[in-house]
Design an enzyme around this catalytic site. Structure first.
Site, PDB file in Angstrom:
ATOM      1  N   HIS A 100       0.851  -1.196   0.000  1.00 45.56           N
ATOM      2  CA  HIS A 100       0.000   0.000   0.000  1.00 45.56           C
ATOM      3  C   HIS A 100       0.884   1.243   0.000  1.00 45.56           C
ATOM      4  CE1 HIS A 100       0.753  -0.488   4.306  1.00 45.56           C
ATOM      5  NE2 HIS A 100       0.178   0.679   4.594  1.00 45.56           N
TER       6      HIS A 100
ATOM      7  N   ASP B 207      -0.104  -3.892   6.184  1.00 45.31           N
ATOM      8  CA  ASP B 207      -0.803  -3.423   7.382  1.00 45.31           C
ATOM      9  C   ASP B 207      -2.235  -3.948   7.454  1.00 45.31           C
ATOM     10  OD1 ASP B 207       1.511  -2.098   7.991  1.00 45.31           O
ATOM     11  OD2 ASP B 207       0.705  -0.073   7.721  1.00 45.31           O
TER      12      ASP B 207
ATOM     13  N   HIS C  75       4.578  -4.359  10.570  1.00 48.78           N
ATOM     14  CA  HIS C  75       5.021  -3.698  11.811  1.00 48.78           C
ATOM     15  C   HIS C  75       5.248  -4.692  12.941  1.00 48.78           C
ATOM     16  CE1 HIS C  75       4.276   0.582  10.712  1.00 48.78           C
ATOM     17  NE2 HIS C  75       3.396   0.042   9.887  1.00 48.78           N
TER      18      HIS C  75
ATOM     19  N   ASP D 188       5.675   4.930   5.247  1.00 47.82           N
ATOM     20  CA  ASP D 188       6.500   3.990   6.014  1.00 47.82           C
ATOM     21  C   ASP D 188       6.627   2.624   5.308  1.00 47.82           C
ATOM     22  OD1 ASP D 188       3.677   3.729   6.781  1.00 47.82           O
ATOM     23  OD2 ASP D 188       4.364   2.306   8.291  1.00 47.82           O
ATOM     24  N   HIS D 189       6.016   2.508   4.116  1.00 48.43           N
ATOM     25  CA  HIS D 189       6.153   1.281   3.309  1.00 48.43           C
ATOM     26  C   HIS D 189       6.802   1.543   1.953  1.00 48.43           C
ATOM     27  CE1 HIS D 189       3.566  -1.169   6.048  1.00 48.43           C
ATOM     28  NE2 HIS D 189       3.292   0.071   6.444  1.00 48.43           N
TER      29      HIS D 189
ATOM     30  N   HIS E  41      -7.395  -1.196   5.784  1.00 46.31           N
ATOM     31  CA  HIS E  41      -6.429  -0.191   6.261  1.00 46.31           C
ATOM     32  C   HIS E  41      -6.363   0.941   5.233  1.00 46.31           C
ATOM     33  CE1 HIS E  41      -2.835   1.407   8.163  1.00 46.31           C
ATOM     34  NE2 HIS E  41      -2.151   1.267   7.044  1.00 46.31           N
TER      35      HIS E  41
ATOM     36  N   HIS F 261       1.368   3.992   1.936  1.00 42.37           N
ATOM     37  CA  HIS F 261       1.863   4.797   3.058  1.00 42.37           C
ATOM     38  C   HIS F 261       3.391   4.938   3.038  1.00 42.37           C
ATOM     39  CE1 HIS F 261      -2.050   4.026   5.499  1.00 42.37           C
ATOM     40  NE2 HIS F 261      -2.155   5.073   4.709  1.00 42.37           N
TER      41      HIS F 261
HETATM   42 FE    FE Z   1       2.482   0.979   8.134  1.00 44.52          FE
HETATM   43 ZN    ZN Z   2      -0.052   1.716   6.531  1.00 44.89          ZN
END
Ligand code: FE
Ligand code: ZN
Length: 241
Positions: free
Chosen positions: A56, A133, A171, A60-61, A114, A58
């Site tokens: 996805h 996530d 995570h 942080d990915h 998510h 985001h």
């Molecule tokens: Fe994440």
């Molecule tokens: Zn995420």
């Protein structure tokens, strides 16, 4: 043929996942949230990165994508539905598609909740599930875009996979998830044992992932919720925990 998988810690609590196809040595990285630790892991493994898989959009990915793509010339694969907000895709996929890491086939699974365009990648031959996530150990992703019904459907597609499937989550949330899960199922013996093991692993600085799907089916209240209403109730309680 099969793949092996290795966790690469990124940022404060993210994992990128490094897959290697045994037959060809082809290497794929899933969800590189930053470049430096991923490049270090890739170099230690032979200095090759053929594919980048994205669950996805985001940051942080995906924030490591451009640097890794530039260094290795990797092919970036992600959801067509989210092409507008993902890094530039070389291969845009839809749920039901098959991808290849060397000779190992992976299935693209629809995984909304998510985010709406979220996908998961499942490699039957290596028993590897990259679920971003959507599913966490003892938890599930927050419903930032989708509904509880979306997440229920997404989890339903994952929980039918074989029990030996290695669940590779985005995570390291397991320890805090365990504290909440125990409030939902205080009498669950498997969960109580799991919470102790998780606490010990984290105290020793060890990752709690990957975890088998079979273990999650015994311990994860979100996977164990049998109706959308129950899942919604637990998700709301967790949001306020
Ligand atoms: Fe994440
Ligand atoms: Zn995420």
């Amino acid at each position: 043929m099969t793949v092996t998988v290795q966790a690469v810690p990124c940022l404060s609590d993210n994992y990128a996942w490094m897959l290697r196809d045994a037959a060809t040595g082809t290497v794929a990285i899933c969800d590189p949230g930053e470049a430096a630790p991923v490049i270090a892991a890739l170099e230690a493994a032979g200095g090759r990165c053929d594919l980048i898989l994205l669950t996805h959009h985001h940051g942080d990915h995906v924030n490591g994508v451009e640097e890794i793509r530039a260094k290795y010339g990797a092919t970036v694969i992600g959801a067509q539905a989210d092409a507008q907000r993902l890094p530039k895709l070389d291969q845009a996929v839809i749920p039901g598609d098959t991808i290849k890491v060397g000779q190992t086939e992976g299935q693209v699974i629809d995984s909304p909740g998510h985010t709406l365009g979220h996908i998961a990648f499942y490699f039957p031959d290596g028993d590897v599930l990259l679920c971003g996530d959507t599913l966490f150990s003892l938890g599930c992703g927050r419903l930032l875009e989708g509904t509880a019904a979306d997440m229920f459907r997404a989890l339903s597609l994952l929980k039918v996979l074989p029990p030996q499937t290695l669940v590779c989550c985005g995570h390291e949330y397991t320890e805090s998830n365990a504290r909440f899960a125990l409030t939902v199922e205080p009498e669950n013996e498997a969960l109580r044992r799991k919470a102790e093991a998780v606490k010990a692993a984290r105290a020793a600085g060890k990752p709690t992932l990957p975890v088998t799907l079979g273990e999650e089916m015994q311990t994860n209240p979100f996977l164990r919720a049998s109706t959308v209403e129950r899942l919604a109730e637990i998700r709301t309680a967790k949001d306020n925990f």
